[in-house]
Design a protein around this motif. Structure first.
Motif, mmCIF file in Angstrom:
data_model
loop_
_atom_site.group_PDB
_atom_site.id
_atom_site.type_symbol
_atom_site.label_atom_id
_atom_site.label_comp_id
_atom_site.label_asym_id
_atom_site.label_seq_id
_atom_site.Cartn_x
_atom_site.Cartn_y
_atom_site.Cartn_z
ATOM 1 N N GLU A 29 16.802 -3.871 5.154
ATOM 2 C CA GLU A 29 16.343 -4.595 3.972
ATOM 3 C C GLU A 29 14.906 -4.212 3.610
ATOM 4 N N LEU A 30 14.050 -4.081 4.621
ATOM 5 C CA LEU A 30 12.667 -3.679 4.374
ATOM 6 C C LEU A 30 12.616 -2.296 3.745
ATOM 7 N N ALA A 31 13.400 -1.381 4.262
ATOM 8 C CA ALA A 31 13.443 -0.029 3.691
ATOM 9 C C ALA A 31 13.876 -0.073 2.230
ATOM 10 N N ASP A 32 14.869 -0.901 1.923
ATOM 11 C CA ASP A 32 15.329 -1.038 0.540
ATOM 12 C C ASP A 32 14.219 -1.582 -0.355
ATOM 13 N N GLU A 33 13.529 -2.617 0.111
ATOM 14 C CA GLU A 33 12.459 -3.228 -0.677
ATOM 15 C C GLU A 33 11.276 -2.278 -0.852
ATOM 16 N N LEU A 34 10.934 -1.564 0.196
ATOM 17 C CA LEU A 34 9.795 -0.640 0.113
ATOM 18 C C LEU A 34 10.034 0.469 -0.904
ATOM 19 N N ALA A 35 11.282 0.796 -1.134
ATOM 20 C CA ALA A 35 11.601 1.828 -2.124
ATOM 21 C C ALA A 35 11.180 1.398 -3.528
ATOM 22 N N HIS A 36 11.032 0.090 -3.741
ATOM 23 C CA HIS A 36 10.682 -0.433 -5.065
ATOM 24 C C HIS A 36 9.230 -0.921 -5.142
ATOM 25 N N PHE A 37 8.473 -0.731 -4.086
ATOM 26 C CA PHE A 37 7.104 -1.247 -4.025
ATOM 27 C C PHE A 37 6.170 -0.446 -4.923
ATOM 28 N N ASP A 38 5.249 -1.166 -5.598
ATOM 29 C CA ASP A 38 4.248 -0.529 -6.448
ATOM 30 C C ASP A 38 2.919 -1.234 -6.205
ATOM 31 N N ALA A 39 1.932 -0.511 -5.716
ATOM 32 C CA ALA A 39 0.644 -1.095 -5.358
ATOM 33 C C ALA A 39 -0.366 -1.081 -6.496
ATOM 34 N N ASP A 40 0.010 -0.598 -7.666
ATOM 35 C CA ASP A 40 -0.941 -0.404 -8.756
ATOM 36 C C ASP A 40 -1.744 -1.646 -9.138
ATOM 37 N N GLU A 41 -1.149 -2.823 -9.105
ATOM 38 C CA GLU A 41 -1.843 -4.009 -9.602
ATOM 39 C C GLU A 41 -2.265 -4.980 -8.508
ATOM 40 N N LEU A 42 -2.312 -4.524 -7.266
ATOM 41 C CA LEU A 42 -2.715 -5.403 -6.176
ATOM 42 C C LEU A 42 -4.225 -5.611 -6.192
ATOM 43 N N GLU A 43 -4.634 -6.842 -5.901
ATOM 44 C CA GLU A 43 -6.046 -7.175 -5.789
ATOM 45 C C GLU A 43 -6.488 -6.969 -4.344
ATOM 46 N N ALA A 44 -7.796 -7.033 -4.107
ATOM 47 C CA ALA A 44 -8.349 -6.782 -2.770
ATOM 48 C C ALA A 44 -7.724 -7.694 -1.713
ATOM 49 N N ALA A 45 -7.586 -8.984 -2.015
ATOM 50 C CA ALA A 45 -7.009 -9.913 -1.041
ATOM 51 C C ALA A 45 -5.552 -9.550 -0.739
ATOM 52 N N GLU A 46 -4.817 -9.145 -1.748
ATOM 53 C CA GLU A 46 -3.425 -8.744 -1.537
ATOM 54 C C GLU A 46 -3.364 -7.456 -0.722
ATOM 55 N N LEU A 47 -4.286 -6.555 -0.991
ATOM 56 C CA LEU A 47 -4.328 -5.307 -0.225
ATOM 57 C C LEU A 47 -4.619 -5.581 1.244
ATOM 58 N N ARG A 48 -5.549 -6.490 1.492
ATOM 59 C CA ARG A 48 -5.872 -6.842 2.878
ATOM 60 C C ARG A 48 -4.642 -7.440 3.561
ATOM 61 N N GLY A 49 -3.935 -8.338 2.874
ATOM 62 C CA GLY A 49 -2.713 -8.905 3.440
ATOM 63 C C GLY A 49 -1.665 -7.840 3.702
ATOM 64 N N LEU A 50 -1.554 -6.904 2.776
ATOM 65 C CA LEU A 50 -0.612 -5.799 2.950
ATOM 66 C C LEU A 50 -0.996 -4.950 4.157
ATOM 67 N N MET A 51 -2.279 -4.639 4.275
ATOM 68 C CA MET A 51 -2.739 -3.819 5.402
ATOM 69 C C MET A 51 -2.520 -4.537 6.730
ATOM 70 N N ARG A 52 -2.756 -5.857 6.743
ATOM 71 C CA ARG A 52 -2.510 -6.615 7.980
ATOM 72 C C ARG A 52 -1.021 -6.617 8.319
ATOM 73 N N GLY A 53 -0.199 -6.775 7.301
ATOM 74 C CA GLY A 53 1.243 -6.710 7.545
ATOM 75 C C GLY A 53 1.673 -5.337 8.039
ATOM 76 N N MET A 54 1.075 -4.304 7.475
ATOM 77 C CA MET A 54 1.385 -2.936 7.919
ATOM 78 C C MET A 54 0.929 -2.722 9.366
ATOM 79 N N THR A 55 -0.218 -3.311 9.707
ATOM 80 C CA THR A 55 -0.710 -3.203 11.085
ATOM 81 C C THR A 55 0.285 -3.830 12.052
ATOM 82 N N GLY A 56 0.733 -5.039 11.734
ATOM 83 C CA GLY A 56 1.711 -5.703 12.591
ATOM 84 C C GLY A 56 3.032 -4.972 12.641
ATOM 85 N N THR A 57 3.464 -4.473 11.498
ATOM 86 C CA THR A 57 4.723 -3.725 11.443
ATOM 87 C C THR A 57 4.623 -2.444 12.254
#
Length: 126
Positions: A29-57
């Motif tokens: 499911e994660l692979a399917d969702e990541l195929a549709h991910f677009d980071a263009d409009e993420l704000e700094a706080a969202e980017l930090r959350g994304l990076m933390r999630g990527m770290t854990g993943t």
């Protein structure tokens, strides 16, 4: 294009323990969702959350890859793989674990580089 994931169990997982079934399904499911991910409009706080999630993943993926290197199906050359394929699989798993660890370290570094006030605005703690 419809997602390949669904709320139903993926084929071939019926005999697996519940945690393994869940991880296998979630990975798909994660692979399917990541195929549709677009980071263009993420704000700094969202980017930090994304990076933390990527770290854990990445940390979790490193642990899984380490476990796979010990998996009897992949560690015993007399299994279906044969010796040459066994050595290749082991090598690929080691490279994948190293790449996942590199991702974890990079994501942690990127988190530190993002503006510190983004944490406060997002209600996150460092």
């Amino acid at each position: 294009m419809p997602s390949q994931s669904s709320s139903t169990m993926r084929p071939g997982l019926e005999g697996r323990a519940a945690p393994a079934r869940r991880i296998i399904t979630l990975a798909g499911e994660l692979a399917d969702e990541l195929a549709h991910f677009d980071a263009d409009e993420l704000e700094a706080a969202e980017l930090r959350g994304l990076m933390r999630g990527m770290t854990g993943t990445a940390s979790a993926l490193t642990r899984i890859l380490d476990q796979l290197r010990e998996c009897p199906t992949l560690t015993q050359p007399e299994n279906e793989l044969g010796l040459a394929a066994h050595q290749t699989v082991r090598s690929e798993l080691e490279q994948a674990a190293a790449a996942a660890e590199d991702l974890r370290v990079t994501a942690e570094s990127l988190c530190r580089l993002l503006p510190a006030d983004a944490l406060t605005r997002a209600g996150l703690t460092p």
